[in-house]
Design a protein around this motif. Structure first.
Motif, short mmCIF file in Angstrom:
data_model
loop_
_atom_site.label_atom_id
_atom_site.label_comp_id
_atom_site.label_asym_id
_atom_site.label_seq_id
_atom_site.Cartn_x
_atom_site.Cartn_y
_atom_site.Cartn_z
N THR A 168 0.81 -1.21 0.00
CA THR A 168 0.00 0.00 0.00
C THR A 168 0.85 1.27 0.00
OG1 THR A 168 -0.16 -0.12 2.42
CG2 THR A 168 -1.95 -1.12 1.14
N ASN A 169 2.10 1.13 0.42
CA ASN A 169 3.02 2.27 0.42
C ASN A 169 4.01 2.09 -0.73
OD1 ASN A 169 5.04 4.20 0.93
ND2 ASN A 169 4.75 4.06 3.14
N TYR A 170 3.94 2.94 -1.71
CA TYR A 170 4.78 2.81 -2.89
C TYR A 170 6.18 3.40 -2.68
CZ TYR A 170 0.86 1.28 -5.81
OH TYR A 170 -0.17 0.57 -6.36
N SER A 171 6.34 4.22 -1.66
CA SER A 171 7.62 4.87 -1.41
C SER A 171 8.48 4.12 -0.40
CB SER A 171 7.39 6.31 -0.89
OG SER A 171 6.67 7.06 -1.85
N GLU A 172 7.86 3.24 0.37
CA GLU A 172 8.61 2.46 1.36
C GLU A 172 7.95 1.09 1.49
OE1 GLU A 172 10.22 2.68 5.99
OE2 GLU A 172 9.24 4.41 5.06
N ASN A 173 8.59 0.09 0.91
CA ASN A 173 8.10 -1.28 0.99
C ASN A 173 9.29 -2.23 0.80
OD1 ASN A 173 8.57 -1.51 -1.91
ND2 ASN A 173 6.66 -0.37 -2.19
N LYS A 174 9.05 -3.51 0.65
CA LYS A 174 10.14 -4.47 0.54
C LYS A 174 11.04 -4.19 -0.67
CE LYS A 174 8.03 -8.44 2.87
NZ LYS A 174 7.61 -9.86 2.74
N ILE A 175 10.44 -3.67 -1.73
CA ILE A 175 11.23 -3.40 -2.93
C ILE A 175 12.14 -2.20 -2.73
CG2 ILE A 175 11.14 -2.90 -5.40
CD1 ILE A 175 8.26 -4.09 -5.31
N THR A 176 11.61 -1.10 -2.23
CA THR A 176 12.45 0.08 -2.01
C THR A 176 13.57 -0.23 -1.02
OG1 THR A 176 10.96 0.92 -0.29
CG2 THR A 176 10.60 1.70 -2.54
N LYS A 177 13.28 -1.06 -0.03
CA LYS A 177 14.30 -1.43 0.95
C LYS A 177 15.41 -2.27 0.33
CE LYS A 177 11.19 -1.10 4.93
NZ LYS A 177 10.43 -1.84 5.98
N THR A 178 15.09 -3.00 -0.74
CA THR A 178 16.10 -3.77 -1.47
C THR A 178 17.21 -2.87 -1.98
OG1 THR A 178 14.50 -5.45 -2.16
CG2 THR A 178 16.49 -5.27 -3.48
N PHE A 179 16.85 -1.62 -2.31
CA PHE A 179 17.81 -0.71 -2.93
C PHE A 179 18.42 0.31 -1.97
CE2 PHE A 179 14.99 -2.15 -6.34
CZ PHE A 179 15.94 -2.63 -7.25
N TYR A 180 18.10 0.21 -0.67
CA TYR A 180 18.67 1.14 0.30
C TYR A 180 20.19 1.09 0.25
CZ TYR A 180 14.24 2.09 2.76
OH TYR A 180 12.97 2.52 3.10
N GLY A 181 20.82 2.24 0.19
CA GLY A 181 22.28 2.31 0.18
C GLY A 181 22.91 1.97 -1.16
N ARG A 182 22.08 1.68 -2.15
CA ARG A 182 22.60 1.28 -3.47
C ARG A 182 22.27 2.34 -4.53
NH1 ARG A 182 20.08 -4.67 -3.83
NH2 ARG A 182 21.08 -4.66 -5.90
N ILE A 183 21.00 2.68 -4.64
CA ILE A 183 20.55 3.72 -5.57
C ILE A 183 19.39 4.47 -4.92
CG2 ILE A 183 21.25 2.65 -7.75
CD1 ILE A 183 18.37 1.57 -8.00
N THR A 184 19.16 5.66 -5.39
CA THR A 184 18.03 6.45 -4.90
C THR A 184 16.86 6.27 -5.85
OG1 THR A 184 19.49 8.11 -3.92
CG2 THR A 184 17.20 8.77 -4.35
N ILE A 185 15.73 5.83 -5.33
CA ILE A 185 14.53 5.69 -6.15
C ILE A 185 13.38 6.41 -5.47
CG2 ILE A 185 15.21 3.53 -7.26
CD1 ILE A 185 13.48 2.02 -5.34
#
Length: 228
Positions: free
Chosen positions: A44-61
């Protein structure tokens, strides 16, 4: 024309990409029963979910979303296999229409300017005959009314299929390289980067890093499935 279409469907019926049962009127690619079995992520949260957390510290999305969970055994794996290796591009159209309708309704990706797919190397594309996310991207483009640009991000290296590699090996495979054919065209654009499945996110990360060489670029990510 309707009679000819009915005759064609009689002799060459459309089958469900998962269970192989014949599709009925208004069913496309997947039957209604199989559709109800799909493992939806329901983020339900498009800005913070399992996918965005996959990229933490790697790229900014900016945002990220996947429609389905991808598991070692199950319906999602079967559908992606049909799309990727058996030429059933209707699976991509089906998911593109589904996600397109959803995103128009919730307005989550209204700020994007352009849709860019993860590309195949020209050699692999010739062998396969298509990029498995092309029709997915075109369907999204129709709904979101944003251009789908397939020739601006290019893959410049080949790599062996990742399907049967261990997760750690895939994450550490840094051989895949990408290149922009026109840097200026993406200046100050919000790009929706699309692919079929996120596993480690390494390929999407490599694509995003190349795209972010352009001034003012923002990246959001959308895929059909996400590996738990």
């Amino acid at each position: 024309m309707r009679i000819l279409k009915d005759l064609f469907n009689l002799f060459y019926p459309k089958l469900c990409a998962n269970c192989d049962n014949q599709l009925i009127k208004n069913e496309n690619a997947i039957c209604t029963f199989c559709r109800h079995d799909l493992p939806l992520t329901n983020f339900t949260n498009y800005s913070e979910n399992k996918i965005t957390k996959t990229f933490y510290g790697r790229i900014t999305i900016e945002k990220a979303y996947s429609l389905l969970f991808y598991r070692k055994i199950g319906i999602t794996k079967k559908l992606i296999h049909e799309l990727k290796y058996k030429g059933n591009e209707e699976v991509g159209v089906f998911f593109g229409n589904w996600l397109g309708e959803m995103l128009i309704e919730n307005n989550e990706f209204s700020a994007i300017d352009v849709i860019v797919p993860v590309p195949l190397h020209p050699k692999k594309r010739r062998e396969r005959g298509y990029n498995q996310v092309s029709k997915f991207g075109k369907a999204l483009s129709n709904h979101l009314e944003k251009p789908f640009v397939e020739d601006i991000l290019l893959r410049t290296s080949t790599s062996k299929t990742q399907t049967f590699k261990a997760r750690f090996e895939r994450f550490n495979n840094n051989d895949t390289k990408f290149q922009l054919s026109n840097v200026a065209a993406l200046k100050n654009k919000h790009i929706l980067l699309i692919d079929d499945v996120i596993t480690t996110g390494a390929t999407l990360e490599a694509c995003a890093k190349e795209l972010q060489k352009t001034e003012g670029v923002k990246i959001s990510i959308l895929t059909m499935a996400y590996t738990e």
